[in-house]
Motif scaffolding. Structure first.
Motif, PDB file in Angstrom:
ATOM      1  N   ASN A  99      68.463 -75.470  54.899  1.00 33.23           N
ATOM      2  CA  ASN A  99      68.950 -75.197  53.570  1.00 33.23           C
ATOM      3  C   ASN A  99      69.881 -74.064  53.250  1.00 33.23           C
ATOM      4  O   ASN A  99      70.751 -74.055  52.540  1.00 33.23           O
ATOM      5  CB  ASN A  99      67.517 -74.695  52.727  1.00 33.23           C
ATOM      6  N   SER A 103      73.345 -74.492  51.588  1.00 30.80           N
ATOM      7  CA  SER A 103      73.619 -73.650  50.566  1.00 30.80           C
ATOM      8  C   SER A 103      74.923 -72.669  50.744  1.00 30.80           C
ATOM      9  O   SER A 103      75.274 -71.987  49.838  1.00 30.80           O
ATOM     10  CB  SER A 103      72.280 -72.797  50.254  1.00 30.80           C
ATOM     11  N   ILE A 128      66.883 -83.886  51.485  1.00 29.27           N
ATOM     12  CA  ILE A 128      66.779 -83.309  50.299  1.00 29.27           C
ATOM     13  C   ILE A 128      67.969 -82.312  50.167  1.00 29.27           C
ATOM     14  O   ILE A 128      68.660 -82.305  49.082  1.00 29.27           O
ATOM     15  CB  ILE A 128      65.391 -83.017  49.762  1.00 29.27           C
ATOM     16  N   PRO A 129      68.071 -81.359  51.004  1.00 32.06           N
ATOM     17  CA  PRO A 129      69.170 -80.447  50.788  1.00 32.06           C
ATOM     18  C   PRO A 129      70.857 -81.214  50.775  1.00 32.06           C
ATOM     19  O   PRO A 129      71.374 -80.607  49.973  1.00 32.06           O
ATOM     20  CB  PRO A 129      69.146 -79.541  52.123  1.00 32.06           C
ATOM     21  N   GLN A 131      71.233 -84.368  49.919  1.00 30.86           N
ATOM     22  CA  GLN A 131      71.088 -85.247  48.648  1.00 30.86           C
ATOM     23  C   GLN A 131      71.229 -84.452  47.562  1.00 30.86           C
ATOM     24  O   GLN A 131      72.644 -84.852  46.501  1.00 30.86           O
ATOM     25  CB  GLN A 131      69.729 -85.612  48.729  1.00 30.86           C
ATOM     26  N   GLN A 132      70.818 -83.025  47.526  1.00 31.02           N
ATOM     27  CA  GLN A 132      71.117 -82.346  46.212  1.00 31.02           C
ATOM     28  C   GLN A 132      72.373 -81.464  46.317  1.00 31.02           C
ATOM     29  O   GLN A 132      73.056 -81.567  45.165  1.00 31.02           O
ATOM     30  CB  GLN A 132      70.001 -81.192  46.195  1.00 31.02           C
ATOM     31  N   LYS A 135      74.728 -84.429  44.977  1.00 31.32           N
ATOM     32  CA  LYS A 135      74.811 -84.398  43.562  1.00 31.32           C
ATOM     33  C   LYS A 135      75.566 -83.422  42.676  1.00 31.32           C
ATOM     34  O   LYS A 135      76.109 -83.523  41.820  1.00 31.32           O
ATOM     35  CB  LYS A 135      73.324 -84.359  43.002  1.00 31.32           C
ATOM     36  N   ARG A 136      75.297 -82.093  43.206  1.00 31.03           N
ATOM     37  CA  ARG A 136      75.984 -80.973  42.695  1.00 31.03           C
ATOM     38  C   ARG A 136      77.475 -81.167  42.929  1.00 31.03           C
ATOM     39  O   ARG A 136      78.103 -80.656  41.833  1.00 31.03           O
ATOM     40  CB  ARG A 136      75.609 -79.482  43.371  1.00 31.03           C
TER      41      ARG A 136
END
Length: 412
Positions: A99, A103, A128-129, A131-132, A135-136
């Motif tokens: 993450n 990030s 998921i990190p 994937q998100q 999306k962002r």
């Protein structure tokens, strides 16, 4: 090798017990491993003798704690052959490290239309990190598929990684299939296209010798609790040139250089990524775990686990109505073995095995896209570590056969 294993067993108090009036065969090592007395003692000694916060005090206890903490960092550096201890960041675990990269480096470098490439067998922590992030940022997330026998399809990887790819993030060893990925080759492919590569080493670092310099990975994350340290400590390795350009992940004490009313500046690496009081005792315990593994030798750890896989995998495959996932050849399989018994839910299998003293995991193993790819909702999973023995393997096979008989599944 089993004689040596018997000597190691004396170091692990949790393994010397009965469960449901049966000898414990602990085969849930992919989830977490047991701790030797040497690591437990290191943790106790820290709290009894050296307990203090690091980097801040000049009194004796603070200096001893700081020395222990930074020595643990150097042990990690040497254990994975990083170029500098500045490239070792202590985290809460592998998930936290992944993450952190998504990030910071991800937010800083991913733009609309860019591509992020992962594999279909990723643990959710390495899915998921990204994937998100995609999306962002309105980026494109692509998946490398598997070969029919459950290995990463290198041909598909070469097709999926393009000049639009900015990040490739791949597990080094699958927590379901027991597959080891060609991480060094993937790093070379990524770099040819100007992308960086992130390795998830949670299932690799405890089981084989790791050389991040030889692999040429840009980032590499792993957890301590899967290699006998206390829980709540992990590591993110990153190339210094990249870490220096990345913004901090969290803000607060320890990660600053100067703070004024309207602005702040950050400490050098690795400290700008370690805001607040860290898990100091966890780092000390991780250092003790590395000492223990070094004393055995990672080549010996891998050899022992391979002997167990060579012994148990063919027996498991030979049981009627048992489906084993991943490579069927022991030579291509780590100590992680996922399986199902036809007609039984994996949770029922795990419960039945527990009644025979065998501890395995059941569920989707935080890999639901992979489960969909396999056409199942869940599997049972037995996972071995160097302290396991052929007696544990025999107990597993016997318990599976007895479970089949109890539920009247096929023939034994």
């Amino acid at each position: 090798m089993d004689n040596n294993t018997n000597n190691y067993l004396a170091d692990f108090p949790a393994l010397d017990q009965q469960v449901n009036d049966e000898r414990l065969a602990y085969l849930d090592n992919a989830a977490t491993v047991q701790r030797p007395r040497q690591v437990i003692k290191a943790l106790t000694d820290f709290y009894e003798q050296d307990n203090a916060n690091v980097h801040r005090g000049v009194h004796t206890l603070a200096e001893r704690a700081t020395k222990d903490y930074e020595e643990a960092r150097k042990k990690v550096q040497q254990f994975i052959n990083a170029q500098s201890s500045d490239e070792i960041i202590f985290t809460k675990g592998c998930t936290d490290g992944l993450n952190l990269v998504a990030s910071t480096y991800g937010e800083q470098n991913i733009q609309s239309g860019d591509e992020i490439v992962i594999s279909i067998m990723e643990h959710h922590s390495n899915l998921i990190p990204w994937q998100q992030l995609a999306k962002r940022k309105n980026a494109i997330l692509k998946y490398i598929e598997l070969t029919p026998d459950g290995e990463l399809d290198l041909t598909d990887a070469k097709n999926k990684i393009t000049d639009k790819t900015k990040i490739v993030a791949v597990t080094h060893a699958s927590n379901v299939l027991g597959t080891v990925t060609p991480l060094k080759e993937l790093a070379a492919i990524a770099h040819q296209h100007g992308a960086i590569i992130v390795g998830d080493g949670a299932q690799a670092v405890p089981h084989m010798a790791i050389d991040v310099t030889d692999l040429d990975v840009d980032f590499y994350a792993f957890s301590g609790h899967k290699m006998m340290s206390p829980m709540g400590i992990g590591v993110l390795y990153g190339k210094a040139s990249l870490l220096r350009e990345m913004p901090p992940y969290q803000f607060g004490g320890e990660m600053i250089n100067d703070v004024h009313r309207d602005q702040s500046t950050w400490a050098d690496i690795p400290f700008k990524f370690e805001a607040g009081t860290q898990n100091i005792a966890g780092a000390v315990g991780l250092g003790a775990a590395i000492d223990y593994l070094n004393n055995i030798g990672m080549d010996n750890v891998q050899k022992k686990e391979q002997e167990l896989v060579d012994y148990v995998l063919p027996q498991l495959i030979a049981i009627p109505d048992v489906q084993v996932y991943g490579p069927q050849s022991p030579a291509k399989h780590t100590g992680v073995i996922a399986f199902n018994i036809n007609g039984l839910h994996p949770h029922d299998v795990a419960t039945a095995l527990d009644m025979d003293g065998v501890a395995v995991r059941a569920g989707h193993h935080c890999a639901q896209p992979l489960m969909e790819d396999l056409g199942v909702t869940a599997t049972a999973r037995a996972s071995f570590y160097f302290y396991n023995t052929k007696n544990d393997a025999d107990q597993l096979i016997k318990a599976i056969k007895e479970t089949k008989e109890f539920f009247n599944i096929g023939t034994i």
